[in-house]
Scaffold this active site. Sequence first.
Site, short mmCIF file in Angstrom:
data_model
loop_
_atom_site.label_atom_id
_atom_site.label_comp_id
_atom_site.label_asym_id
_atom_site.label_seq_id
_atom_site.Cartn_x
_atom_site.Cartn_y
_atom_site.Cartn_z
N SER A 38 0.84 -1.19 0.00
CA SER A 38 0.00 0.00 0.00
C SER A 38 0.88 1.25 0.00
CB SER A 38 -0.97 -0.03 1.18
OG SER A 38 -1.97 0.94 1.03
N ASP A 123 -9.78 -4.25 -4.75
CA ASP A 123 -9.14 -3.34 -3.81
C ASP A 123 -9.74 -1.93 -3.96
OD1 ASP A 123 -7.45 -1.74 -2.29
OD2 ASP A 123 -5.64 -2.75 -2.96
N HIS A 158 -7.79 -5.11 -0.57
CA HIS A 158 -6.56 -4.45 -0.17
C HIS A 158 -5.68 -5.32 0.73
CE1 HIS A 158 -4.15 -0.85 -0.03
NE2 HIS A 158 -4.10 -0.90 1.28
#
Length: 183
Positions: A38, A123, A158
């Site tokens: 991320s 995501d 995610h």
Amino acid sequence: DGKLLAKQHTFDDTIACSEHLITEGIVDPNRLALRGGSAGGLLVGACLTQRPDLYASVIAEVPFVDIVSTMSDPTLPLTVTEWEEWGDPRVEPYATCMLQYSPYDNVNARDYPAIFASGGLNDPRVAYHEPAKWVAKIRELRTNDAPLLLRTEMGAGHGGPSGRYERWREEARVSAFLLATLG
């Protein structure tokens, strides 16, 4: 002191720590790996494009690598609230600052280390196309043939695949990649 116009400090600090590990003999310079996901994937991507010679292998999990395009779209989830961290690239001086470290915008013709990137089709934070187009651009421009893999989880978001066994399998893939690329 690692956000907004000072975000480059984050990458400088990571690169300095990496160099220190090598200088002190803690890690073999041919076996240094960097891993992040991320926003940590942004860290990996920025360090990779700024110092591709420093790392033998990188793992970029759901990496936030097209920061300028993503942060320019206020209709995306999280964009407006994240301007406090990154800045709004639709205005100066943030546009210039972000462009200087954006991994996608700084890919160019040179050798890259081994790369394992991942994305999740579902995501909501880092769209699957960010790592996909980043890997495609590296694949197009790189001047070497180090392993360059992209894995897109078709049922994940995610946080990667759900379930204990799927997480173990994913960790096994990452570990196998590191073992294969670091020797």
